[in-house]
Design a protein around this motif. Structure first.
Motif, PDB file in Angstrom:
ATOM      1  N   VAL A 225     -21.229  63.017  39.975  1.00 19.19           N
ATOM      2  CA  VAL A 225     -20.857  62.659  38.611  1.00 19.19           C
ATOM      3  C   VAL A 225     -21.363  63.718  37.636  1.00 19.19           C
ATOM      4  O   VAL A 225     -22.523  64.137  37.695  1.00 19.19           O
ATOM      5  CB  VAL A 225     -21.441  61.275  38.230  1.00 19.19           C
ATOM      6  N   THR A 226     -20.492  64.163  36.726  1.00 16.33           N
ATOM      7  CA  THR A 226     -20.902  65.100  35.674  1.00 16.33           C
ATOM      8  C   THR A 226     -20.796  64.479  34.283  1.00 16.33           C
ATOM      9  O   THR A 226     -21.598  64.784  33.401  1.00 16.33           O
ATOM     10  CB  THR A 226     -20.044  66.384  35.718  1.00 16.33           C
ATOM     11  N   VAL A 227     -19.803  63.607  34.074  1.00 16.96           N
ATOM     12  CA  VAL A 227     -19.622  62.930  32.777  1.00 16.96           C
ATOM     13  C   VAL A 227     -19.229  61.487  33.044  1.00 16.96           C
ATOM     14  O   VAL A 227     -18.361  61.215  33.869  1.00 16.96           O
ATOM     15  CB  VAL A 227     -18.517  63.612  31.928  1.00 16.96           C
ATOM     16  N   ASN A 228     -19.867  60.573  32.336  1.00 12.50           N
ATOM     17  CA  ASN A 228     -19.487  59.156  32.405  1.00 12.50           C
ATOM     18  C   ASN A 228     -19.726  58.554  31.028  1.00 12.50           C
ATOM     19  O   ASN A 228     -20.707  57.851  30.795  1.00 12.50           O
ATOM     20  CB  ASN A 228     -20.305  58.429  33.475  1.00 12.50           C
ATOM     21  N   ASP A 229     -18.809  58.851  30.095  1.00  6.67           N
ATOM     22  CA  ASP A 229     -18.988  58.479  28.696  1.00  6.67           C
ATOM     23  C   ASP A 229     -17.999  57.397  28.278  1.00  6.67           C
ATOM     24  O   ASP A 229     -16.802  57.480  28.602  1.00  6.67           O
ATOM     25  CB  ASP A 229     -18.779  59.696  27.790  1.00  6.67           C
ATOM     26  N   ARG A 230     -18.503  56.443  27.532  1.00  7.24           N
ATOM     27  CA  ARG A 230     -17.620  55.451  26.919  1.00  7.24           C
ATOM     28  C   ARG A 230     -16.895  56.107  25.750  1.00  7.24           C
ATOM     29  O   ARG A 230     -17.525  56.732  24.892  1.00  7.24           O
ATOM     30  CB  ARG A 230     -18.414  54.248  26.456  1.00  7.24           C
ATOM     31  N   ILE A 231     -15.562  55.953  25.698  1.00 14.83           N
ATOM     32  CA  ILE A 231     -14.794  56.582  24.617  1.00 14.83           C
ATOM     33  C   ILE A 231     -14.228  55.558  23.646  1.00 14.83           C
ATOM     34  O   ILE A 231     -13.605  55.937  22.653  1.00 14.83           O
ATOM     35  CB  ILE A 231     -13.664  57.460  25.180  1.00 14.83           C
ATOM     36  N   THR A 232     -14.422  54.266  23.920  1.00 11.06           N
ATOM     37  CA  THR A 232     -14.056  53.236  22.954  1.00 11.06           C
ATOM     38  C   THR A 232     -15.304  52.823  22.186  1.00 11.06           C
ATOM     39  O   THR A 232     -16.417  52.905  22.718  1.00 11.06           O
ATOM     40  CB  THR A 232     -13.449  52.010  23.653  1.00 11.06           C
ATOM     41  N   PRO A 233     -15.166  52.387  20.938  1.00  6.30           N
ATOM     42  CA  PRO A 233     -16.336  52.008  20.143  1.00  6.30           C
ATOM     43  C   PRO A 233     -17.137  50.877  20.813  1.00  6.30           C
ATOM     44  O   PRO A 233     -16.554  50.025  21.504  1.00  6.30           O
ATOM     45  CB  PRO A 233     -15.735  51.538  18.815  1.00  6.30           C
ATOM     46  N   PRO A 234     -18.443  50.840  20.605  1.00  6.97           N
ATOM     47  CA  PRO A 234     -19.265  49.767  21.184  1.00  6.97           C
ATOM     48  C   PRO A 234     -18.822  48.378  20.747  1.00  6.97           C
ATOM     49  O   PRO A 234     -19.032  47.399  21.477  1.00  6.97           O
ATOM     50  CB  PRO A 234     -20.677  50.085  20.669  1.00  6.97           C
TER      51      PRO A 234
ATOM     52  N   GLN B 283     -14.418  58.067  29.995  1.00  7.08           N
ATOM     53  CA  GLN B 283     -14.032  59.386  30.472  1.00  7.08           C
ATOM     54  C   GLN B 283     -14.989  59.684  31.612  1.00  7.08           C
ATOM     55  O   GLN B 283     -16.194  59.796  31.423  1.00  7.08           O
ATOM     56  CB  GLN B 283     -14.167  60.451  29.382  1.00  7.08           C
ATOM     57  N   PHE B 284     -14.437  59.782  32.817  1.00  6.66           N
ATOM     58  CA  PHE B 284     -15.254  59.928  34.019  1.00  6.66           C
ATOM     59  C   PHE B 284     -14.878  61.234  34.705  1.00  6.66           C
ATOM     60  O   PHE B 284     -13.730  61.432  35.101  1.00  6.66           O
ATOM     61  CB  PHE B 284     -15.011  58.748  34.966  1.00  6.66           C
ATOM     62  N   LYS B 285     -15.858  62.146  34.793  1.00  5.36           N
ATOM     63  CA  LYS B 285     -15.630  63.423  35.456  1.00  5.36           C
ATOM     64  C   LYS B 285     -16.624  63.585  36.601  1.00  5.36           C
ATOM     65  O   LYS B 285     -17.766  63.129  36.512  1.00  5.36           O
ATOM     66  CB  LYS B 285     -15.802  64.586  34.476  1.00  5.36           C
TER      67      LYS B 285
ATOM     68  N   GLU C 290     -11.002  64.654  36.489  1.00  5.44           N
ATOM     69  CA  GLU C 290     -11.209  63.731  35.376  1.00  5.44           C
ATOM     70  C   GLU C 290     -10.368  62.473  35.564  1.00  5.44           C
ATOM     71  O   GLU C 290      -9.197  62.537  35.941  1.00  5.44           O
ATOM     72  CB  GLU C 290     -10.850  64.400  34.052  1.00  5.44           C
ATOM     73  N   LEU C 291     -10.991  61.328  35.292  1.00 10.81           N
ATOM     74  CA  LEU C 291     -10.327  60.033  35.363  1.00 10.81           C
ATOM     75  C   LEU C 291     -10.470  59.317  34.031  1.00 10.81           C
ATOM     76  O   LEU C 291     -11.405  59.583  33.266  1.00 10.81           O
ATOM     77  CB  LEU C 291     -10.934  59.161  36.473  1.00 10.81           C
ATOM     78  N   LEU C 292      -9.543  58.407  33.761  1.00 10.57           N
ATOM     79  CA  LEU C 292      -9.612  57.528  32.590  1.00 10.57           C
ATOM     80  C   LEU C 292      -9.707  56.108  33.129  1.00 10.57           C
ATOM     81  O   LEU C 292      -8.750  55.603  33.718  1.00 10.57           O
ATOM     82  CB  LEU C 292      -8.367  57.705  31.717  1.00 10.57           C
ATOM     83  N   ILE C 293     -10.854  55.475  32.949  1.00  9.94           N
ATOM     84  CA  ILE C 293     -11.130  54.211  33.632  1.00  9.94           C
ATOM     85  C   ILE C 293     -11.540  53.135  32.638  1.00  9.94           C
ATOM     86  O   ILE C 293     -12.449  53.341  31.825  1.00  9.94           O
ATOM     87  CB  ILE C 293     -12.259  54.396  34.673  1.00  9.94           C
ATOM     88  N   THR C 294     -10.883  51.997  32.705  1.00 12.37           N
ATOM     89  CA  THR C 294     -11.292  50.834  31.926  1.00 12.37           C
ATOM     90  C   THR C 294     -12.140  49.924  32.807  1.00 12.37           C
ATOM     91  O   THR C 294     -11.713  49.530  33.900  1.00 12.37           O
ATOM     92  CB  THR C 294     -10.080  50.059  31.397  1.00 12.37           C
ATOM     93  N   VAL C 295     -13.324  49.617  32.345  1.00 12.28           N
ATOM     94  CA  VAL C 295     -14.226  48.742  33.094  1.00 12.28           C
ATOM     95  C   VAL C 295     -13.708  47.309  33.007  1.00 12.28           C
ATOM     96  O   VAL C 295     -13.524  46.768  31.915  1.00 12.28           O
ATOM     97  CB  VAL C 295     -15.664  48.828  32.532  1.00 12.28           C
ATOM     98  N   VAL C 296     -13.437  46.711  34.155  1.00 12.98           N
ATOM     99  CA  VAL C 296     -12.877  45.355  34.193  1.00 12.98           C
ATOM    100  C   VAL C 296     -13.996  44.339  33.956  1.00 12.98           C
ATOM    101  O   VAL C 296     -14.950  44.243  34.719  1.00 12.98           O
ATOM    102  CB  VAL C 296     -12.196  45.083  35.546  1.00 12.98           C
ATOM    103  N   LYS C 297     -13.847  43.599  32.854  1.00 14.11           N
ATOM    104  CA  LYS C 297     -14.821  42.562  32.517  1.00 14.11           C
ATOM    105  C   LYS C 297     -14.106  41.510  31.673  1.00 14.11           C
ATOM    106  O   LYS C 297     -13.467  41.855  30.671  1.00 14.11           O
ATOM    107  CB  LYS C 297     -15.999  43.148  31.733  1.00 14.11           C
ATOM    108  N   TYR C 298     -14.164  40.278  32.101  1.00 15.92           N
ATOM    109  CA  TYR C 298     -13.472  39.221  31.364  1.00 15.92           C
ATOM    110  C   TYR C 298     -14.169  37.890  31.611  1.00 15.92           C
ATOM    111  O   TYR C 298     -15.015  37.757  32.496  1.00 15.92           O
ATOM    112  CB  TYR C 298     -12.002  39.142  31.781  1.00 15.92           C
TER     113      TYR C 298
END
Length: 611
Positions: A218-227, A235-237, A403-411
């Protein structure tokens, strides 16, 4: 198993999510109870499957073949069966290749997709072309039907079994093995000596899943949507393994399969509930078939549960059937398990749906609630399915990084319980420098060629593979027209890659009275809509119907031989987009756009990647 009769029955499963494999194991048990010698084949073992299919002749010992085939993507063969499918398509095969073969098939599909059960139909038709003879009519299961796939299968299985018994009736005093007798496990697990490493899930091995499996960093694992936004998109690289760093081997539409792991607390809860604490870290003896996909060393009960078995799947009828054999001292729970296992009874099916499917209860949660169930370690592989890797579309690659664009599944479920996607929760926990198992899968369908115009439709994270295609075009200086129609909930919260699109088009944004944004560059146009901004709801299919957009889409497709690529969630969106594309074509040709889209589909110019 003593007292067998009739020819062997080979069950070949084509599975993407594990359902076909689960049904294959269930069918194997039903056949064993009827005294048939039944065995399950994974199509990845191409040589063994070919031996069964191409045996030749009418020998009484030649296996009968049952194919359980799921459909994935846009009518495609599941990934692990594609090599076998290529073998079946060889030109040198003739109408005598499968002469004397008795076979049938059952398709696992979903009418939410346009190409319902397409893969099963293709495989069944091909075996017929090669000379195979139907044992009975093929069956179909529909995941969108009230009874789901299992309901369709429960209707078809008695037809299959009856056809077999008509040809090979029980004789010589043989009787069916009663349902209340527990059959021996197909793959038995045994504990050996204690491990030197206590309460550790083990160390990852990169080469034990498939030859293509590697370790990424893993090199980047940043949330790109507001908290404050309800959805956590990343953004996952990661730095690719040396064997995957050659970007020329990557094409738009390729995916990364990430091998996740179960939450350690969930694993501990399962171990404690089954009174396995004293053996959880002992070394295991497992069959060779299991050793092939073991990814940890040492292999213990804890590591098996952590890395290899799916504890979070919503259980199907076959799961409750297996648990019913291990319920002790509580007749009420034992009876309820048997009811949930009955896929032929509508009331039982509805009860199981209300208990498991509707609230999304996991296999582990169900097991913990049925406290009377104590599973022998020998049967653990009979209870839990394999924890399969999750696929993510590649959004871009450069300098040895993917690079991947990933939405964390939580509901939250109707029971007010928080649910997490196993893989995305695992990914969210990774930090720069962490290593994980992955594999690269190239797309089965070719992406649009670089020298042709494209109309790309990708709401949400469906934009990821489309971005990969556009980046490739930008980097190569391709000047053929491209149009991207993107949609999401909010421009402020989840307009993915907004700055990139503005830089690529070098255009000033134009916003119409409905809040639809357009960035018109010389050769690339971006049209974006946001369903929760403003007073009216706007989706990508509505954008495609705007007069200027529809005219341009129609022109690109009719006059310039353009391609359409739709990516995103299954359901209403793909059908609505297809209808809008048909209308756009009609603005140009003035006649039935449905025929034109059907022709594009046939020529590979209309592509869908939905999930």
């Amino acid at each position: 198993m003593t007292g067998q009769h009739g020819p062997p029955v080979a069950i070949v499963y084509f599975s993407e999510t594990g359902t076909a494999q689960s049904l294959a194991d269930h069918l194997r048990k039903q056949l064993l109870r009827l005294r048939f010698q039944a065995f399950v084949l994974d199509p990845e073992d191409v040589e063994r499957v070919m031996t069964v299919l191409f045996a030749g002749g009418h020998d009484e010992h030649r296996p009968i073949v049952v194919l359980l085939c799921a459909t994935t993507g846009n009518g495609e063969i599941p990934r692990h069966a594609r090599r076998l499918w290529k073998v079946l398509l060889r030109r040198k095969l003739t109408s005598e290749t499968c002469a004397g073969l008795l076979f049938t098939s059952f398709g696992l599909g979903d009418t939410a997709y346009a190409r319902f059960n397409w893969a099963a139909k293709k495989v069944h038709k091909r075996i017929l072309q090669l000379g195979g003879q139907e044992l009975c009519k093929r069956g179909e299961g529909d995941d969108s039907a009230s009874g789901g796939i299992e309901g369709g299968y429960a209707t078809w299985e008695p037809i299959l079994l009856s056809s077999l018994l008509d040809l090979y009736p029980l004789s010589n005093g043989l009787e069916r093995i009663p349902d209340d007798i527990l059959l021996p496990p197909e793959f038995e697990v045994r504990t050996l000596a204690p491990s030197k490493t206590k309460e550790s899930p083990g160390t990852l091995l990169q080469s034990r899943v498939t030859p293509a499996t590697r370790l990424g960093t893993v090199t980047v694992n940043d949330r790109i949507t507001p908290p404050t936004h309800f959805q956590d998109t990343r953004q996952f690289k990661f730095a690719a393994d040396e064997n995957h760093k050659a970007s020329q081997h990557m094409i738009p539409g390729a995916t990364v399969l990430i091998y996740a792991q179960n939450d350690p607390e969930a694993v501990s809860a399962l171990i404690s509930s089954q009174n396995w604490d004293h053996i959880a870290d002992d070394l295991l003896s497992v069959p060779a078939a299991v050793q092939k996909w073991a990814t940890t060393t040492p292999l213990t009960l804890r590591s098996l549960l952590t890395y290899h078995l799916d504890l979070n799947a919503v259980p199907r009828a076959t799961y409750f059937e297996t648990l019913s054999y291990f319920s002790r001292g509580n007749e009420q729970q034992a009876e309820k398990l048997k009811e949930f296992a009955d896929a032929t009874n509508e009331e039982c099916t509805q009860d199981r749906y209300d208990y498991a499917d509707r609230p999304r209860r996991s296999a582990l949660e169900c097991l913990l609630e049925f406290e009377s169930v104590k599973i022998p370690v020998a049967y653990i592989l009979e209870v839990f399915g394999t924890l399969r890797p999750r696929q993510f579309s590649i959004a871009g690659w450069s300098n040895g990084q993917i690079e991947l664009l990933i939405t964390v599944v939580k509901y939250k479920t109707i029971l007010r319980r928080i649910r997490h996607g196993v893989c995305t929760k695992y990914i969210a926990s990774l930090k720069p420098g962490d290593k994980f198992l992955y594999e690269i899968a190239q797309p089965q369908s070719k992406p649009p060629p670089m020298d042709k115009p494209v109309v790309l439709i990708g709401p949400g994270t469906g934009v990821a593979p489309l971005r990969a295609l556009l980046i490739e075009r930008f980097n190569r200086g391709i000047d053929t027209p491209s149009m991207l129609v993107f949609g999401n909930r909010s421009r402020i919260a989840d307009f993915y890659y907004e700055n990139e699109w503005k830089a690529a088009t070098a255009a000033q944004e134009e916003i119409d009275e409905n809040g639809i944004m357009t960035l018109s560059g010389p050769k690339c146009t971006i049209v974006a809509c946001f369903s929760r901004d403003g007073n009216s709801t706007r989706y990508v299919q509505q954008v495609l119907k705007r007069d200027d957009v529809a005219r341009e889409v129609g022109r690109l497709l009719v006059h310039e031989g353009g391609y359409v690529w739709v990516c995103g969630s299954k359901g209403k969106m793909p059908r609505a987009v297809r209808s809008a594309i048909e209308e756009a074509i009609e603005t140009v040709i003035g006649s039935n756009g449905g025929n034109a889209v059907a022709e594009m589909d046939k020529l590979g110019r209309y592509l869908e990647e939905t999930w």
